[in-house]
Design an enzyme around this catalytic site. Sequence first.
Site, PDB file in Angstrom:
ATOM      1  N   ASP A 125      17.908   0.191   7.017  1.00 29.78           N
ATOM      2  CA  ASP A 125      16.631  -0.540   7.094  1.00 29.78           C
ATOM      3  C   ASP A 125      16.449  -1.283   8.411  1.00 29.78           C
ATOM      4  OD1 ASP A 125      15.446   0.509   4.974  1.00 29.78           O
ATOM      5  OD2 ASP A 125      15.514  -1.248   3.696  1.00 29.78           O
ATOM      6  N   ARG A 178      22.911   0.351  -2.912  1.00 23.70           N
ATOM      7  CA  ARG A 178      22.912  -0.937  -2.223  1.00 23.70           C
ATOM      8  C   ARG A 178      23.545  -1.995  -3.103  1.00 23.70           C
ATOM      9  NH1 ARG A 178      17.420  -0.419   0.223  1.00 23.70           N
ATOM     10  NH2 ARG A 178      16.906   1.753  -0.102  1.00 23.70           N
ATOM     11  N   ASP A 197       0.824  -1.221   0.000  1.00 21.52           N
ATOM     12  CA  ASP A 197       0.000   0.000   0.000  1.00 21.52           C
ATOM     13  C   ASP A 197       0.855   1.266   0.000  1.00 21.52           C
ATOM     14  OD1 ASP A 197       1.004   0.049   2.540  1.00 21.52           O
ATOM     15  OD2 ASP A 197      -0.925  -0.114   3.557  1.00 21.52           O
ATOM     16  N   GLY A 198       2.179   1.090   0.031  1.00 23.36           N
ATOM     17  CA  GLY A 198       3.061   2.253  -0.042  1.00 23.36           C
ATOM     18  C   GLY A 198       3.175   3.021   1.265  1.00 23.36           C
ATOM     19  N   ASP A 256      19.371  -6.180  -0.782  1.00 23.81           N
ATOM     20  CA  ASP A 256      18.831  -4.819  -0.988  1.00 23.81           C
ATOM     21  C   ASP A 256      18.934  -3.998   0.291  1.00 23.81           C
ATOM     22  OD1 ASP A 256      16.842  -6.944  -0.445  1.00 23.81           O
ATOM     23  OD2 ASP A 256      15.500  -5.269  -0.072  1.00 23.81           O
ATOM     24  N   ASN A 257      19.273  -4.635   1.396  1.00 29.55           N
ATOM     25  CA  ASN A 257      19.426  -3.908   2.656  1.00 29.55           C
ATOM     26  C   ASN A 257      20.890  -3.826   3.065  1.00 29.55           C
ATOM     27  OD1 ASN A 257      16.672  -3.518   2.858  1.00 29.55           O
ATOM     28  ND2 ASN A 257      16.330  -5.339   4.095  1.00 29.55           N
TER      29      ASN A 257
END
Length: 488
Positions: free
Chosen positions: A265, A186, A127-128, A255-256
């Site tokens: 993150d 990243r 949902d962003g 990605d983190n």
Amino acid sequence: MSRIPQSTLSLQANFAADLPELSIPWQAEETPEPRLLVINEPLAADLGLDPEWLRCQDGVGFLTGNRVPEGAAPVAQAYAGHQFGSYVPRLGDGRALLLGEITDPAGQRRDIHLKGSGRTPFARGGDGRAVVGPMLREYLVSEAMHGLGIPTTRSLAVAATGRTVLREEGAMRGAVLTRVASSHLRVGSFQYARNHEDPAVLRRLADQAVALHHPAAAQDENPSLSLLRGVIRAQAGLVAQWLLVGFVHGVMNTDNMTISGETIDYGPCAFMDAFDRNAVYSSIDTGGRYAYGNQPAVAQWNLARFAEALLPLLDEDEDRAVALATEALGEFPRAFGTAFSTGMRAKLGLPADSPDETVGRLIDDLLALLHQDHVDYTQLFRRLGQAARGDLGPVRDVFTDRPSLDSWLERWQSFSPDPEAMDRANPVYIPRNHLVEEALEAASADDMAPLHRLLEAVSDPFRERPGLERYAEAPPEDFGRYRTYCGT
Ligand code: AMP
Ligand code: MG
């Protein structure tokens, strides 16, 4: 949307301009009723931003992405990533935006980034949005990491959006976190660029990473190899620092993992209380992939993915490129080991020139005792500081295996440990799980005082202060097993 004049605030758009293939121009979702919950005044000052302005309507509009400076070009960044070992070719900022880069008064360039600013083309099913609890949690823990001297992204503010966000637990208050980082490049950015049809994208990304994080490498014969080596060193040092303070990141997906070597993150992360090599807090990490003691191995695995992405830049000849990457990756264990034992020497007050092998055994034996007796990791080192001053009572109190402890203490004391050095290396206050939960619970009922008090303790963690005793205590016995959830 009216723009913030450049005379008030100016943001560059270097990432967006240099790497359009990795950027989608986007804007934040409108916030119906934005309200500032917490603002980091010292960080605002470091950035050359006026905290008074940030608190006013325009400032809050900026912090939530609703008012953008003239000339800024916010983007959602594209990246790929291995999540729990499975490759996802297109992740990207599903609920985040890079507003742009600010140059602080010291001349340092930093990203201004939003988390929870609405759906982007990368949102997939999400949902962003983000909710208040997890954003305050990131704010608190990242500022604690900064206080501990560990490289990290910073938190400038958390604002409630006025929107209700639906989660499994029910209806929650929406929030936006304003994050500051030396970049958001990243390992996953490189994985994404590697798969781009135009090989020049990877080259441009590597050039930007070198310029931002390893500028000396630009002069080297093989700048990409120097970049790889630099990232390996930075990440080995970072993970060593995590282990030294008992931090479990919880979701070390590629990605983190940053190219800068900053921690990023803060989702299901936690600090351990009782020492446990196998500590896992994340509810979704059922296999213990990201357990406390696995973090160095996972970092090395992630760095191997980074090296793979860089292969075409390392050498034209693929076999040569693989050989160079393999050799560089082989440096990780030594880099990690050196950083960890240097840190442990400081924690134990040992002279820097004490022999490696003896110190290595001393560390291993201490950790084995801690693991066996579930000793509180943070308190232990302060108790050892008391022991170094001649008061053995506090440390002996927390072990059941006294004979083993006493023989360990004797070996350790033969080095004449320095108690002042130990106090500088061993924090009194960490964001303990029960304290974080207490602060977030109060904040959910609109009482921000516990959060501010905890922030005060953990922002200056090495200096013991009267009145903050409860922030140094282990969790109450009924706190039970702690579980964290991916902060969505
Ligand atoms: P994270 O676990 O926060 O590192 O996020 C992993 C990926 O999921 C990233 O691509 C995020 O942008 C995306 N993501 C996480 N939560 C949401 C959300 N509520 N809406 C859209 N995307 C999300
Ligand atoms: Mg992430």
